[in-house]
Design a protein around this motif. Sequence first.
Motif, PDB file in Angstrom:
ATOM      1  N   ARG A  18     -28.174 -25.234 -58.104  1.00 45.40           N
ATOM      2  CA  ARG A  18     -28.567 -25.786 -56.815  1.00 45.40           C
ATOM      3  C   ARG A  18     -28.004 -24.913 -55.703  1.00 45.40           C
ATOM      4  NH1 ARG A  18     -24.240 -28.783 -54.439  1.00 45.40           N
ATOM      5  NH2 ARG A  18     -22.438 -28.928 -55.862  1.00 45.40           N
ATOM      6  N   LEU A  19     -28.446 -25.188 -54.481  1.00 44.17           N
ATOM      7  CA  LEU A  19     -27.884 -24.540 -53.305  1.00 44.17           C
ATOM      8  C   LEU A  19     -26.830 -25.460 -52.702  1.00 44.17           C
ATOM      9  CD1 LEU A  19     -31.046 -22.980 -51.636  1.00 44.17           C
ATOM     10  CD2 LEU A  19     -29.392 -21.893 -53.170  1.00 44.17           C
ATOM     11  N   HIS A  20     -25.673 -24.891 -52.430  1.00 43.45           N
ATOM     12  CA  HIS A  20     -24.536 -25.663 -51.932  1.00 43.45           C
ATOM     13  C   HIS A  20     -24.164 -25.136 -50.548  1.00 43.45           C
ATOM     14  CE1 HIS A  20     -20.779 -27.856 -51.883  1.00 43.45           C
ATOM     15  NE2 HIS A  20     -20.087 -26.739 -51.745  1.00 43.45           N
ATOM     16  N   ARG A  21     -24.124 -26.035 -49.570  1.00 43.44           N
ATOM     17  CA  ARG A  21     -23.854 -25.661 -48.180  1.00 43.44           C
ATOM     18  C   ARG A  21     -22.395 -25.925 -47.849  1.00 43.44           C
ATOM     19  NH1 ARG A  21     -25.420 -22.257 -44.217  1.00 43.44           N
ATOM     20  NH2 ARG A  21     -24.930 -23.098 -42.162  1.00 43.44           N
ATOM     21  N   VAL A  22     -21.703 -24.909 -47.334  1.00 37.44           N
ATOM     22  CA  VAL A  22     -20.316 -25.023 -46.893  1.00 37.44           C
ATOM     23  C   VAL A  22     -20.280 -24.875 -45.379  1.00 37.44           C
ATOM     24  CG1 VAL A  22     -18.007 -24.010 -47.018  1.00 37.44           C
ATOM     25  CG2 VAL A  22     -19.434 -24.101 -49.062  1.00 37.44           C
ATOM     26  N   THR A  23     -19.650 -25.829 -44.696  1.00 36.67           N
ATOM     27  CA  THR A  23     -19.608 -25.806 -43.229  1.00 36.67           C
ATOM     28  C   THR A  23     -18.198 -25.650 -42.686  1.00 36.67           C
ATOM     29  OG1 THR A  23     -19.486 -28.226 -43.183  1.00 36.67           O
ATOM     30  CG2 THR A  23     -21.680 -27.235 -43.080  1.00 36.67           C
ATOM     31  N   GLU A  24     -17.203 -25.621 -43.562  1.00 37.28           N
ATOM     32  CA  GLU A  24     -15.820 -25.531 -43.110  1.00 37.28           C
ATOM     33  C   GLU A  24     -15.266 -24.141 -43.386  1.00 37.28           C
ATOM     34  OE1 GLU A  24     -13.779 -28.600 -45.147  1.00 37.28           O
ATOM     35  OE2 GLU A  24     -14.644 -30.223 -43.952  1.00 37.28           O
ATOM     36  N   GLY A  25     -14.197 -23.814 -42.659  1.00 35.02           N
ATOM     37  CA  GLY A  25     -13.542 -22.526 -42.825  1.00 35.02           C
ATOM     38  C   GLY A  25     -13.791 -21.603 -41.653  1.00 35.02           C
ATOM     39  N   GLN A  26     -13.052 -20.500 -41.613  1.00 33.06           N
ATOM     40  CA  GLN A  26     -13.155 -19.521 -40.533  1.00 33.06           C
ATOM     41  C   GLN A  26     -13.318 -18.119 -41.115  1.00 33.06           C
ATOM     42  OE1 GLN A  26     -13.378 -20.158 -37.271  1.00 33.06           O
ATOM     43  NE2 GLN A  26     -13.282 -22.362 -37.733  1.00 33.06           N
ATOM     44  N   PRO A  27     -14.078 -17.264 -40.442  1.00 31.00           N
ATOM     45  CA  PRO A  27     -14.224 -15.882 -40.921  1.00 31.00           C
ATOM     46  C   PRO A  27     -12.880 -15.156 -40.916  1.00 31.00           C
ATOM     47  CG  PRO A  27     -15.904 -16.425 -39.288  1.00 31.00           C
ATOM     48  CD  PRO A  27     -14.907 -17.530 -39.255  1.00 31.00           C
ATOM     49  N   ARG A  28     -12.734 -14.229 -41.848  1.00 28.98           N
ATOM     50  CA  ARG A  28     -11.529 -13.397 -41.891  1.00 28.98           C
ATOM     51  C   ARG A  28     -11.889 -12.031 -42.473  1.00 28.98           C
ATOM     52  NH1 ARG A  28     -11.180 -16.943 -46.223  1.00 28.98           N
ATOM     53  NH2 ARG A  28     -10.573 -16.062 -48.258  1.00 28.98           N
ATOM     54  N   ASP A  29     -11.132 -11.037 -42.085  1.00 28.75           N
ATOM     55  CA  ASP A  29     -11.371  -9.681 -42.566  1.00 28.75           C
ATOM     56  C   ASP A  29     -10.682  -9.472 -43.905  1.00 28.75           C
ATOM     57  OD1 ASP A  29     -12.836  -9.111 -40.319  1.00 28.75           O
ATOM     58  OD2 ASP A  29     -11.144  -8.224 -39.234  1.00 28.75           O
ATOM     59  N   LEU A  30     -11.418  -8.889 -44.855  1.00 28.24           N
ATOM     60  CA  LEU A  30     -10.884  -8.655 -46.194  1.00 28.24           C
ATOM     61  C   LEU A  30     -11.139  -7.198 -46.594  1.00 28.24           C
ATOM     62  CD1 LEU A  30     -12.156 -11.839 -48.088  1.00 28.24           C
ATOM     63  CD2 LEU A  30      -9.862 -11.417 -47.196  1.00 28.24           C
ATOM     64  N   PRO A  31     -10.142  -6.509 -47.145  1.00 28.94           N
ATOM     65  CA  PRO A  31     -10.348  -5.150 -47.637  1.00 28.94           C
ATOM     66  C   PRO A  31     -11.058  -5.182 -48.991  1.00 28.94           C
ATOM     67  CG  PRO A  31      -8.071  -5.815 -47.976  1.00 28.94           C
ATOM     68  CD  PRO A  31      -8.732  -6.939 -47.246  1.00 28.94           C
ATOM     69  N   VAL A  32     -12.314  -4.806 -49.043  1.00 29.23           N
ATOM     70  CA  VAL A  32     -13.068  -4.872 -50.293  1.00 29.23           C
ATOM     71  C   VAL A  32     -12.865  -3.618 -51.147  1.00 29.23           C
ATOM     72  CG1 VAL A  32     -14.785  -6.476 -49.392  1.00 29.23           C
ATOM     73  CG2 VAL A  32     -15.139  -4.017 -49.110  1.00 29.23           C
ATOM     74  N   THR A  33     -12.536  -2.507 -50.522  1.00 32.32           N
ATOM     75  CA  THR A  33     -12.058  -1.309 -51.209  1.00 32.32           C
ATOM     76  C   THR A  33     -10.939  -0.731 -50.345  1.00 32.32           C
ATOM     77  OG1 THR A  33     -13.478   0.351 -50.140  1.00 32.32           O
ATOM     78  CG2 THR A  33     -14.419  -0.862 -51.996  1.00 32.32           C
ATOM     79  N   ARG A  34     -10.313   0.356 -50.782  1.00 29.68           N
ATOM     80  CA  ARG A  34      -9.248   0.931 -49.960  1.00 29.68           C
ATOM     81  C   ARG A  34      -9.775   1.579 -48.691  1.00 29.68           C
ATOM     82  NH1 ARG A  34      -8.953   4.245 -54.710  1.00 29.68           N
ATOM     83  NH2 ARG A  34     -10.009   6.257 -54.445  1.00 29.68           N
TER      84      ARG A  34
END
Length: 307
Positions: A18-34
């Motif tokens: 199914r499709l699950h909708r999330v409405t809580e939380g805040q954006p944050r920067d993440l290092p996906v590679t070095r």
Amino acid sequence: MRRPVTLRDFGSYTAGGRLHRVTEGQPRDLPVTRDVTLTFDPRGTFAVEQAYVQYFIPDPLRDAPPVVLLHGGGMSGTVWEGTPDGRQGWLQLLLAEGYEVHVIDNAERGRAGFMPGLWPGEPVLRSLEDAWHLFRIGPPDGFAARRAFPGQRFPADSLPALAATFAPRWLSTAPQQAAAVKAVLDGLPSPILVAHSQGAEPAFEAIAQGARLSQLVLLEPSAEPDDPTPLAGLPVTLFTGDYLDINELWQGRAAAWDRFEARLRHAGTPLHRLASGTTLPSGHSHLPMHDHGHDTVLDTILATLGT
């Protein structure tokens, strides 16, 4: 002896979810590679709770229903792809016999993926010690030296290779797993379902919800249906292994399988009971698809199909 396999086609698909909708939380920067940092937003719409399925169509193709392979608890579809000591798995053996095969990674296992925080509880991962005990490979004091029960057919020295395929599992996802299994079965023309251990629970629920099968093969199921009525008329093959007297858990399961067999026979369900040490050679574990002689077990199961 390895059985050669030629494929007409193979691929993969997802089923259910199914499709699950999330409405809580805040954006944050993440290092996906070095070198790259991206902004991750935990809010949004996510695809969840689907099964991942690989399918294989051999050439030549037998005139028979497709076979669906459903793993047990803490495992994924890799359990069918080969034995821990490098022999061909039931997947290859079925293809060599001309069967179309669909291999499930059920919801929250393997390549089906999972979403952190979605389900109650924490995932658990099986240890080698737990597998040694739970799969009836050997006595507790035999674990360190890999000293198995006398006559044991499981390749005990290859236990670490088996453990490398274990998948974390949630204990709260039975409804989601049943829905995913039903979606797989509903997309196929009355398939043959082979369910191992915990996989029997979503299989029974999918059948209760209307999934149609031509045959059900149960390998030491860890659950029974509350109501066997939906199984009435459905041919069932039940495999049970050896060393069932080692503790109360397995003594209880053995008694439950006897009751289950009696209930099905009383309901008029065609049932084949394949037991290690009687209809099959002795020494089989909870993992017949990995034991030495696994090809004989499979051939014996196939001989029950359609009867």
